[in-house]
Design a protein around this motif. Structure first.
Motif, PDB file in Angstrom:
ATOM      1  N   TYR A 103       0.846  -1.190   0.000  1.00 44.97           N
ATOM      2  CA  TYR A 103       0.000   0.000   0.000  1.00 44.97           C
ATOM      3  C   TYR A 103       0.885   1.245   0.000  1.00 44.97           C
ATOM      4  O   TYR A 103       1.818   1.365   0.787  1.00 44.97           O
ATOM      5  N   LEU A 104       0.585   2.170  -0.898  1.00 47.89           N
ATOM      6  CA  LEU A 104       1.288   3.448  -0.960  1.00 47.89           C
ATOM      7  C   LEU A 104       0.258   4.557  -0.803  1.00 47.89           C
ATOM      8  O   LEU A 104      -0.662   4.664  -1.614  1.00 47.89           O
ATOM      9  N   PRO A 105       0.392   5.376   0.229  1.00 48.24           N
ATOM     10  CA  PRO A 105      -0.596   6.446   0.421  1.00 48.24           C
ATOM     11  C   PRO A 105      -0.512   7.471  -0.705  1.00 48.24           C
ATOM     12  O   PRO A 105       0.547   7.682  -1.304  1.00 48.24           O
ATOM     13  N   ALA A 106      -1.639   8.098  -0.989  1.00 50.57           N
ATOM     14  CA  ALA A 106      -1.686   9.139  -2.018  1.00 50.57           C
ATOM     15  C   ALA A 106      -0.808  10.307  -1.604  1.00 50.57           C
ATOM     16  O   ALA A 106      -0.674  10.626  -0.424  1.00 50.57           O
ATOM     17  N   ARG A 107      -0.198  10.956  -2.583  1.00 48.17           N
ATOM     18  CA  ARG A 107       0.674  12.100  -2.321  1.00 48.17           C
ATOM     19  C   ARG A 107       0.204  13.274  -3.176  1.00 48.17           C
ATOM     20  O   ARG A 107      -0.095  13.110  -4.344  1.00 48.17           O
ATOM     21  N   ALA A 108       0.174  14.437  -2.570  1.00 50.20           N
ATOM     22  CA  ALA A 108      -0.270  15.634  -3.284  1.00 50.20           C
ATOM     23  C   ALA A 108       0.809  16.148  -4.235  1.00 50.20           C
ATOM     24  O   ALA A 108       0.512  16.792  -5.229  1.00 50.20           O
ATOM     25  N   VAL A 109       2.064  15.883  -3.928  1.00 47.54           N
ATOM     26  CA  VAL A 109       3.180  16.315  -4.770  1.00 47.54           C
ATOM     27  C   VAL A 109       4.129  15.142  -4.959  1.00 47.54           C
ATOM     28  O   VAL A 109       4.089  14.170  -4.214  1.00 47.54           O
ATOM     29  N   ARG A 110       5.013  15.252  -5.941  1.00 44.12           N
ATOM     30  CA  ARG A 110       5.975  14.194  -6.192  1.00 44.12           C
ATOM     31  C   ARG A 110       7.005  14.182  -5.066  1.00 44.12           C
ATOM     32  O   ARG A 110       7.640  15.180  -4.761  1.00 44.12           O
ATOM     33  N   LYS A 111       7.160  13.039  -4.426  1.00 44.25           N
ATOM     34  CA  LYS A 111       8.137  12.858  -3.364  1.00 44.25           C
ATOM     35  C   LYS A 111       8.853  11.538  -3.589  1.00 44.25           C
ATOM     36  O   LYS A 111       8.330  10.636  -4.235  1.00 44.25           O
TER      37      LYS A 111
END
Length: 158
Positions: A103-111
Protein backbone atom coordinates in the motif's frame (compact mmCIF):
# COMPACT_ATOMS: atom_id res chain seq x y z
CA UNK A 1 -6.81 -25.76 14.30
CA UNK A 2 -7.84 -27.58 11.13
CA UNK A 3 -6.78 -31.20 10.63
CA UNK A 4 -8.71 -31.81 7.39
CA UNK A 5 -9.47 -29.83 4.25
CA UNK A 6 -11.63 -26.71 4.06
CA UNK A 7 -14.20 -26.19 1.30
CA UNK A 8 -15.96 -22.84 0.99
CA UNK A 9 -18.44 -21.58 -1.60
CA UNK A 10 -19.25 -18.29 0.13
CA UNK A 11 -17.13 -15.63 1.79
CA UNK A 12 -14.70 -16.70 4.50
CA UNK A 13 -13.24 -13.90 6.62
CA UNK A 14 -11.18 -14.35 9.77
CA UNK A 15 -10.06 -10.89 10.87
CA UNK A 16 -8.47 -11.98 14.14
CA UNK A 17 -6.46 -14.93 15.41
CA UNK A 18 -4.59 -17.65 13.55
CA UNK A 19 -5.80 -20.53 11.43
CA UNK A 20 -3.47 -23.47 12.00
CA UNK A 21 -3.37 -26.35 9.48
CA UNK A 22 -1.95 -29.23 11.52
CA UNK A 23 -3.10 -32.44 9.82
CA UNK A 24 -0.92 -35.44 9.06
CA UNK A 25 -2.28 -36.18 5.56
CA UNK A 26 -2.15 -33.72 2.62
CA UNK A 27 -4.69 -30.92 3.13
CA UNK A 28 -6.48 -28.50 0.78
CA UNK A 29 -7.48 -24.96 1.61
CA UNK A 30 -10.61 -23.57 -0.05
CA UNK A 31 -10.96 -26.44 -2.52
CA UNK A 32 -13.54 -25.83 -5.27
CA UNK A 33 -14.22 -22.30 -4.14
CA UNK A 34 -15.74 -19.42 -6.05
CA UNK A 35 -15.47 -17.13 -3.09
CA UNK A 36 -13.50 -14.36 -1.45
CA UNK A 37 -11.34 -15.62 1.40
CA UNK A 38 -9.39 -13.45 3.82
CA UNK A 39 -7.59 -14.48 6.99
CA UNK A 40 -5.38 -12.53 9.36
CA UNK A 41 -2.78 -15.20 10.19
CA UNK A 42 -2.19 -18.61 8.65
CA UNK A 43 0.18 -21.27 10.01
CA UNK A 44 1.06 -24.52 8.24
CA UNK A 45 2.25 -27.38 10.49
CA UNK A 46 1.76 -30.36 8.19
CA UNK A 47 4.79 -32.34 6.94
CA UNK A 48 2.55 -33.88 4.23
CA UNK A 49 1.86 -30.41 2.80
CA UNK A 50 -1.03 -28.05 2.27
CA UNK A 51 -2.40 -27.02 -1.14
CA UNK A 52 -4.15 -23.70 -1.68
CA UNK A 53 -6.84 -24.52 -4.24
CA UNK A 54 -8.79 -21.26 -4.08
CA UNK A 55 -8.05 -17.56 -3.66
CA UNK A 56 -6.75 -16.50 -0.25
CA UNK A 57 -5.63 -13.10 1.03
CA UNK A 58 -3.55 -12.84 4.21
CA UNK A 59 -3.61 -9.55 6.11
CA UNK A 60 -1.32 -10.62 8.95
CA UNK A 61 1.43 -13.25 8.96
CA UNK A 62 1.94 -16.46 6.98
CA UNK A 63 4.10 -19.01 8.80
CA UNK A 64 5.07 -22.38 7.30
CA UNK A 65 6.60 -24.31 10.20
CA UNK A 66 6.49 -27.77 8.64
CA UNK A 67 5.89 -29.11 5.13
CA UNK A 68 5.19 -27.13 1.97
CA UNK A 69 2.40 -24.68 1.21
CA UNK A 70 1.62 -25.05 -2.50
CA UNK A 71 -0.03 -21.80 -3.59
CA UNK A 72 -1.17 -22.74 -7.10
CA UNK A 73 -1.00 -18.98 -7.78
CA UNK A 74 -3.88 -18.34 -5.35
CA UNK A 75 -2.10 -16.52 -2.51
CA UNK A 76 -2.06 -12.74 -1.95
CA UNK A 77 -0.22 -11.06 0.92
CA UNK A 78 -2.51 -8.05 1.39
CA UNK A 79 -1.46 -4.46 2.14
CA UNK A 80 -3.76 -1.59 3.03
CA UNK A 81 -3.90 1.65 4.98
CA UNK A 82 -4.45 -0.38 8.17
CA UNK A 83 -1.46 -2.72 7.76
CA UNK A 84 0.68 -4.95 5.60
CA UNK A 85 0.79 -8.74 5.64
CA UNK A 86 4.07 -10.63 5.80
CA UNK A 87 5.70 -14.03 5.43
CA UNK A 88 7.51 -15.13 8.59
CA UNK A 89 10.90 -16.78 8.52
CA UNK A 90 10.10 -20.43 9.08
CA UNK A 91 11.32 -24.01 8.58
CA UNK A 92 8.79 -25.00 5.89
CA UNK A 93 8.58 -24.10 2.20
CA UNK A 94 6.31 -22.14 -0.12
CA UNK A 95 5.89 -23.45 -3.65
CA UNK A 96 4.18 -21.45 -6.41
CA UNK A 97 3.49 -17.81 -7.19
CA UNK A 98 2.58 -15.36 -4.44
CA UNK A 99 1.15 -11.88 -5.09
CA UNK A 100 2.56 -9.40 -2.59
CA UNK A 101 0.82 -6.03 -2.29
CA UNK A 102 2.34 -2.83 -0.95
CA UNK A 103 0.00 0.00 0.00
CA UNK A 104 1.29 3.45 -0.96
CA UNK A 105 -0.60 6.45 0.42
CA UNK A 106 -1.69 9.14 -2.02
CA UNK A 107 0.67 12.10 -2.32
CA UNK A 108 -0.27 15.63 -3.28
CA UNK A 109 3.18 16.32 -4.77
CA UNK A 110 5.97 14.19 -6.19
CA UNK A 111 8.14 12.86 -3.36
CA UNK A 112 10.76 10.15 -3.12
CA UNK A 113 9.66 6.72 -2.02
CA UNK A 114 11.80 3.61 -1.82
CA UNK A 115 10.33 0.34 -3.07
CA UNK A 116 12.11 -2.99 -3.16
CA UNK A 117 11.39 -6.67 -3.21
CA UNK A 118 12.69 -8.48 -0.11
CA UNK A 119 12.64 -11.83 -1.91
CA UNK A 120 13.88 -13.17 -5.21
CA UNK A 121 11.07 -12.07 -7.45
CA UNK A 122 10.18 -10.46 -10.72
CA UNK A 123 8.89 -6.92 -10.34
CA UNK A 124 5.79 -6.70 -12.49
CA UNK A 125 6.14 -4.21 -15.35
CA UNK A 126 2.79 -2.77 -14.26
CA UNK A 127 4.77 -0.73 -11.74
CA UNK A 128 5.88 1.48 -14.60
CA UNK A 129 2.24 2.08 -15.50
CA UNK A 130 1.29 3.11 -11.95
CA UNK A 131 4.39 4.80 -10.54
CA UNK A 132 6.30 7.68 -12.10
CA UNK A 133 9.90 6.41 -12.41
CA UNK A 134 12.27 9.08 -13.72
CA UNK A 135 15.73 8.90 -15.25
CA UNK A 136 17.74 10.05 -18.23
CA UNK A 137 16.98 8.69 -21.67
CA UNK A 138 15.62 9.71 -25.06
CA UNK A 139 12.29 9.48 -26.85
CA UNK A 140 9.99 9.59 -23.86
CA UNK A 141 7.04 11.89 -23.26
CA UNK A 142 5.89 13.39 -19.96
CA UNK A 143 3.27 11.45 -18.01
CA UNK A 144 0.39 10.71 -18.25
CA UNK A 145 1.02 9.54 -21.82
CA UNK A 146 3.15 6.70 -20.45
CA UNK A 147 5.55 6.67 -23.40
CA UNK A 148 8.83 5.66 -21.72
CA UNK A 149 12.35 6.84 -22.50
CA UNK A 150 14.65 4.53 -24.43
CA UNK A 151 15.86 3.08 -21.11
CA UNK A 152 12.37 2.43 -19.68
CA UNK A 153 12.21 5.45 -17.37
CA UNK A 154 9.39 8.00 -17.59
CA UNK A 155 10.19 11.42 -19.04
CA UNK A 156 10.15 14.31 -16.57
CA UNK A 157 9.96 18.10 -16.67
CA UNK A 158 13.33 19.81 -16.25
Amino acid sequence: NIAGSLVNVGTFTATAGTINYNGTAPQSIFANTFASNTVQNLTVNNTSGVSLDGALAITGTLTVNAGTLTTNGNLTIRSSLSGTGSIAQSAGNISGNVTVERYLPARAVRKNIFLASPVTAQINNAWQQQIHITGSGTGGTICPTLTPHSNGFDATLN
